[in-house]
Design a protein around this motif. Sequence first.
Motif, PDB file in Angstrom:
ATOM      1  N   THR A 132       0.825  -1.208   0.000  1.00  0.00           N
ATOM      2  CA  THR A 132       0.000   0.000   0.000  1.00  0.00           C
ATOM      3  C   THR A 132       0.857   1.256   0.000  1.00  0.00           C
ATOM      4  O   THR A 132       0.510   2.269  -0.626  1.00  0.00           O
ATOM      5  N   VAL A 133       2.014   1.179   0.653  1.00  0.00           N
ATOM      6  CA  VAL A 133       2.907   2.331   0.752  1.00  0.00           C
ATOM      7  C   VAL A 133       3.896   2.389  -0.404  1.00  0.00           C
ATOM      8  O   VAL A 133       4.074   3.426  -1.049  1.00  0.00           O
ATOM      9  N   LEU A 134       4.551   1.263  -0.710  1.00  0.00           N
ATOM     10  CA  LEU A 134       5.645   1.282  -1.676  1.00  0.00           C
ATOM     11  C   LEU A 134       5.198   1.297  -3.129  1.00  0.00           C
ATOM     12  O   LEU A 134       5.952   1.738  -4.002  1.00  0.00           O
ATOM     13  N   GLN A 135       4.010   0.819  -3.432  1.00  0.00           N
ATOM     14  CA  GLN A 135       3.602   0.720  -4.829  1.00  0.00           C
ATOM     15  C   GLN A 135       3.448   2.082  -5.502  1.00  0.00           C
ATOM     16  O   GLN A 135       3.415   2.167  -6.734  1.00  0.00           O
ATOM     17  N   HIS A 136       3.380   3.135  -4.721  1.00  0.00           N
ATOM     18  CA  HIS A 136       3.250   4.475  -5.280  1.00  0.00           C
ATOM     19  C   HIS A 136       4.607   5.125  -5.551  1.00  0.00           C
ATOM     20  O   HIS A 136       4.673   6.271  -5.983  1.00  0.00           O
ATOM     21  N   HIS A 137       5.682   4.386  -5.285  1.00  0.00           N
ATOM     22  CA  HIS A 137       7.032   4.898  -5.493  1.00  0.00           C
ATOM     23  C   HIS A 137       7.744   4.039  -6.535  1.00  0.00           C
ATOM     24  O   HIS A 137       7.509   2.843  -6.650  1.00  0.00           O
ATOM     25  N   THR A 138       8.596   4.676  -7.313  1.00  0.00           N
ATOM     26  CA  THR A 138       9.391   3.936  -8.294  1.00  0.00           C
ATOM     27  C   THR A 138      10.674   3.482  -7.623  1.00  0.00           C
ATOM     28  O   THR A 138      11.706   4.162  -7.670  1.00  0.00           O
ATOM     29  N   LEU A 139      10.617   2.324  -6.987  1.00  0.00           N
ATOM     30  CA  LEU A 139      11.741   1.831  -6.211  1.00  0.00           C
ATOM     31  C   LEU A 139      12.060   0.391  -6.609  1.00  0.00           C
ATOM     32  O   LEU A 139      11.160  -0.395  -6.920  1.00  0.00           O
ATOM     33  N   PRO A 140      13.346   0.030  -6.624  1.00  0.00           N
ATOM     34  CA  PRO A 140      13.732  -1.341  -6.967  1.00  0.00           C
ATOM     35  C   PRO A 140      13.638  -2.270  -5.750  1.00  0.00           C
ATOM     36  O   PRO A 140      14.578  -2.375  -4.972  1.00  0.00           O
ATOM     37  N   TYR A 141      12.522  -2.936  -5.592  1.00  0.00           N
ATOM     38  CA  TYR A 141      12.375  -3.805  -4.427  1.00  0.00           C
ATOM     39  C   TYR A 141      11.701  -5.111  -4.812  1.00  0.00           C
ATOM     40  O   TYR A 141      11.022  -5.225  -5.834  1.00  0.00           O
TER      41      TYR A 141
END
Length: 349
Positions: free
Chosen positions: A180-189
């Motif tokens: 819910t938090v990270l999907q709105h960021h373009t991050l390599p995870y």
Amino acid sequence: MRASFLSICYRIIRYLTTNLIYFFQVLSLKKKDLEPAVKLGDTILSSFGILGKLIYNFPIPIGKNIEIYELTFPSPLIGASFKSESEILDIWLRMGLGGLVFKTVMKEKRIGNARPRLQDAHIHGEKGLLNSLGLPGPGIVNFIDDIVHSSLWEYGRPLGISIGGDTVNEYVENIDRVQTVLQHHTLPYFYELNISCPNTENGQTICESPSTLNSLLSAVKNTVSNPISIKVSPDVTNETLCAIGEICTTFDRLLINAGNTQYKRPHEVGVKQINFAMDSGGLSGPGIFQRTFEMVTLFAQFNIPIIATGGISTFKHVQALKAAGASLFGMATALVLDPYCIPRIHSKL
């Protein structure tokens, strides 16, 4: 040369610090406990300030990128799930790790098992660690608050979110909260499902039950498109591992992390029971390398990207596991005993 010199200095300081702490523990009639020495070592390592570039910064060899799905690891060496302190993880990335996996997070805040729960161990002439930490951590809510603002994303290297749970639903709920938090960021995870921890009452249940793993993956895949690593235990049978491999071939964008610590009783690894609060723990270090090699060889037949974790500390370890079929090499105990193994391995890649 610089890495070798700093490696010697680090190991000498660690030896002196550890034995000094043991000395005062004896004087104060306390049980031998390695945990304070590790924490003090982390504090010392992260407090060099202006000398940081000289002590921490090492280049990653050019042309050693590992591409797995959309993730680019600039080095095949990654930090296995063990630490959560950003200061130490930052240092390891500066030393050259191509990525890392955060310490496994559970739904609720946990203080872990009773101490002492971490000790130096020895088996087959090899030094390692015996731990029964019990997954202490801040809980998923506090973890989310910290992870989204972490400075570790600035390196642009893949970070693994290690998820634990007591039930399938708890795994899914924890991932949903992070997503819910990270999907709105373009991050390599990517996510790592820790189904193999030997330090909790039912932590191995899913690893021992491939059908439950199948249900878990089906549930997670309904909401998550990120790559998922399955962290399996070296303590289950090869037959069970093969069943897990077969299940993993039916899902896309999976990695297999082979494996974790090995179940041992204190007396088996040179630890006095009086200095260990639990009846058993997980052994890590070079003494478990052979089982890691066996697991990588077994999983290679399934043509799924493999992270080899367990007993890796030298270039020869990396070389052998790469030949067996591994793409990434996770280290934890080696980084505690001597983090300068990172640039020393890189110098031979």
